[in-house]
Motif scaffolding. Structure first.
Motif, PDB file in Angstrom:
ATOM      1  N   GLY A 184       0.725  -1.118   0.004  1.00 54.27           N
ATOM      2  CA  GLY A 184       0.048  -0.159  -0.084  1.00 54.27           C
ATOM      3  C   GLY A 184       0.938   1.254   0.018  1.00 54.27           C
ATOM      4  N   GLN A 185       0.402   2.495   0.054  1.00 54.81           N
ATOM      5  CA  GLN A 185       0.915   3.788  -0.044  1.00 54.81           C
ATOM      6  C   GLN A 185       1.445   3.909   1.512  1.00 54.81           C
ATOM      7  N   LEU A 186       2.526   4.591   1.422  1.00 49.63           N
ATOM      8  CA  LEU A 186       3.405   5.037   2.611  1.00 49.63           C
ATOM      9  C   LEU A 186       2.910   6.205   3.420  1.00 49.63           C
ATOM     10  N   SER A 187       3.223   6.346   4.605  1.00 51.79           N
ATOM     11  CA  SER A 187       2.880   7.583   5.239  1.00 51.79           C
ATOM     12  C   SER A 187       3.709   8.793   4.717  1.00 51.79           C
ATOM     13  N   PRO A 188       3.415   9.998   4.926  1.00 55.31           N
ATOM     14  CA  PRO A 188       4.326  10.978   4.338  1.00 55.31           C
ATOM     15  C   PRO A 188       5.626  10.742   5.003  1.00 55.31           C
ATOM     16  N   GLU A 189       5.894  10.237   6.170  1.00 64.06           N
ATOM     17  CA  GLU A 189       7.283  10.251   6.918  1.00 64.06           C
ATOM     18  C   GLU A 189       7.980   8.958   6.300  1.00 64.06           C
ATOM     19  N   ASP A 190       7.151   8.071   6.080  1.00 63.84           N
ATOM     20  CA  ASP A 190       7.974   7.026   5.383  1.00 63.84           C
ATOM     21  C   ASP A 190       8.187   7.356   4.038  1.00 63.84           C
ATOM     22  N   VAL A 219       2.673  -1.657  -8.647  1.00 63.75           N
ATOM     23  CA  VAL A 219       1.730  -1.132  -7.773  1.00 63.75           C
ATOM     24  C   VAL A 219       0.501  -1.524  -8.360  1.00 63.75           C
ATOM     25  N   THR A 220      -0.644  -1.193  -7.564  1.00 60.67           N
ATOM     26  CA  THR A 220      -2.093  -1.352  -7.973  1.00 60.67           C
ATOM     27  C   THR A 220      -2.519  -0.224  -8.791  1.00 60.67           C
ATOM     28  N   PRO A 221      -3.350  -0.252  -9.714  1.00 57.20           N
ATOM     29  CA  PRO A 221      -4.169   0.886 -10.524  1.00 57.20           C
ATOM     30  C   PRO A 221      -4.373   1.987  -9.575  1.00 57.20           C
ATOM     31  N   SER A 222      -4.744   1.886  -8.271  1.00 57.85           N
ATOM     32  CA  SER A 222      -5.173   3.015  -7.341  1.00 57.85           C
ATOM     33  C   SER A 222      -3.884   3.627  -6.786  1.00 57.85           C
ATOM     34  N   HIS A 223      -2.938   2.989  -6.655  1.00 55.12           N
ATOM     35  CA  HIS A 223      -1.548   3.442  -6.055  1.00 55.12           C
ATOM     36  C   HIS A 223      -0.802   4.165  -7.285  1.00 55.12           C
ATOM     37  N   TYR A 224      -0.998   3.776  -8.423  1.00 52.76           N
ATOM     38  CA  TYR A 224      -0.331   4.317  -9.710  1.00 52.76           C
ATOM     39  C   TYR A 224      -0.892   5.648  -9.938  1.00 52.76           C
ATOM     40  N   SER A 225      -2.238   5.756  -9.548  1.00 56.05           N
ATOM     41  CA  SER A 225      -2.962   7.074  -9.860  1.00 56.05           C
ATOM     42  C   SER A 225      -2.319   7.895  -8.712  1.00 56.05           C
ATOM     43  N   TYR A 226      -2.234   7.722  -7.569  1.00 61.54           N
ATOM     44  CA  TYR A 226      -1.718   8.441  -6.246  1.00 61.54           C
ATOM     45  C   TYR A 226      -0.280   9.070  -6.823  1.00 61.54           C
ATOM     46  N   GLY A 268      11.125   3.035 -11.762  1.00 60.31           N
ATOM     47  CA  GLY A 268      10.222   2.944 -12.824  1.00 60.31           C
ATOM     48  C   GLY A 268       8.784   2.594 -12.119  1.00 60.31           C
ATOM     49  N   VAL A 269       7.522   2.904 -12.486  1.00 62.32           N
ATOM     50  CA  VAL A 269       6.531   2.420 -11.723  1.00 62.32           C
ATOM     51  C   VAL A 269       5.498   1.588 -12.481  1.00 62.32           C
ATOM     52  N   PHE A 270       5.015   0.550 -12.386  1.00 65.37           N
ATOM     53  CA  PHE A 270       4.298  -0.289 -12.960  1.00 65.37           C
ATOM     54  C   PHE A 270       3.099  -0.814 -12.461  1.00 65.37           C
ATOM     55  N   VAL A 271       1.869  -1.206 -13.134  1.00 65.75           N
ATOM     56  CA  VAL A 271       0.911  -1.980 -12.642  1.00 65.75           C
ATOM     57  C   VAL A 271       1.003  -3.320 -13.202  1.00 65.75           C
ATOM     58  N   SER A 272       1.875  -3.828 -13.855  1.00 67.36           N
ATOM     59  CA  SER A 272       2.045  -5.174 -14.578  1.00 67.36           C
ATOM     60  C   SER A 272       3.208  -5.652 -14.417  1.00 67.36           C
ATOM     61  N   GLU A 273       3.655  -6.826 -13.688  1.00 63.64           N
ATOM     62  CA  GLU A 273       4.775  -7.526 -13.291  1.00 63.64           C
ATOM     63  C   GLU A 273       5.673  -7.662 -14.435  1.00 63.64           C
ATOM     64  N   GLN A 274       4.818  -8.086 -15.409  1.00 61.08           N
ATOM     65  CA  GLN A 274       5.770  -8.537 -16.663  1.00 61.08           C
ATOM     66  C   GLN A 274       6.332  -7.057 -17.273  1.00 61.08           C
TER      67      GLN A 274
END
Length: 145
Positions: free
Chosen positions: A67-73, A99-106, A126-132
């Protein structure tokens, strides 16, 4: 103190999988549950130790269950962890984040994909929603290196 360290390690090990794929030269860090701050930092530092041991510059962080991190993390990752890796390893590193699609959007809206892709000369993210796609980016990065 030893008991606390052992308990933290046991919780961390049930939250996290670290694996090095020698055939791909990729270090995998997979979170299975949302860690607290201490577990998160210890997990990334364990991955760093493994990267030093196997001399890998290619990392895949599976963050879908973390999931998403806290601002401190988030600040710790960007201002402490990545600079530490750069300083101690002394070579370019490639971090593929799954990441998940919602995390990618964030990330896209609040952090910026361009910011991460151009994080520094030594750390490429790099940030991806597909492991491939995440693995393909790492393999292409190695070919371009």
């Amino acid at each position: 103190m030893v008991l606390v360290e052992r308990e933290v390690r046991e919780v961390l090990e049930s939250n996290l999988q670290l694996k090095y794929r020698k055939d791909l030269d990729i270090l995998y860090l997979r979170w299975f549950r949302v860690p607290d701050s201490e577990q998160l930092r210890q997990g990334y530092l364990l991955a760093f130790e493994l990267a030093k041991e196997v001399k890998s510059a290619y990392w895949l962080f599976d963050l879908r269950s973390r999931g998403q991190l806290s601002p401190e993390d988030e600040a710790w990752m960007l201002q402490t962890f990545f600079p530490k890796v750069e300083e101690e390893l002394g070579h370019k590193n490639y971090f593929s984040n799954l990441v998940t699609p919602s995390h990618y959007s964030y990330i896209k809206e609040c952090i910026g994909i361009d910011y991460l892709q151009n994080f520094s000369e030594q750390s490429k993210l790099g940030v991806f929603v597909s492991e491939q796609d995440a693995v393909a980016w790492l393999l292409k990065s190695r070919a371009d290196r």
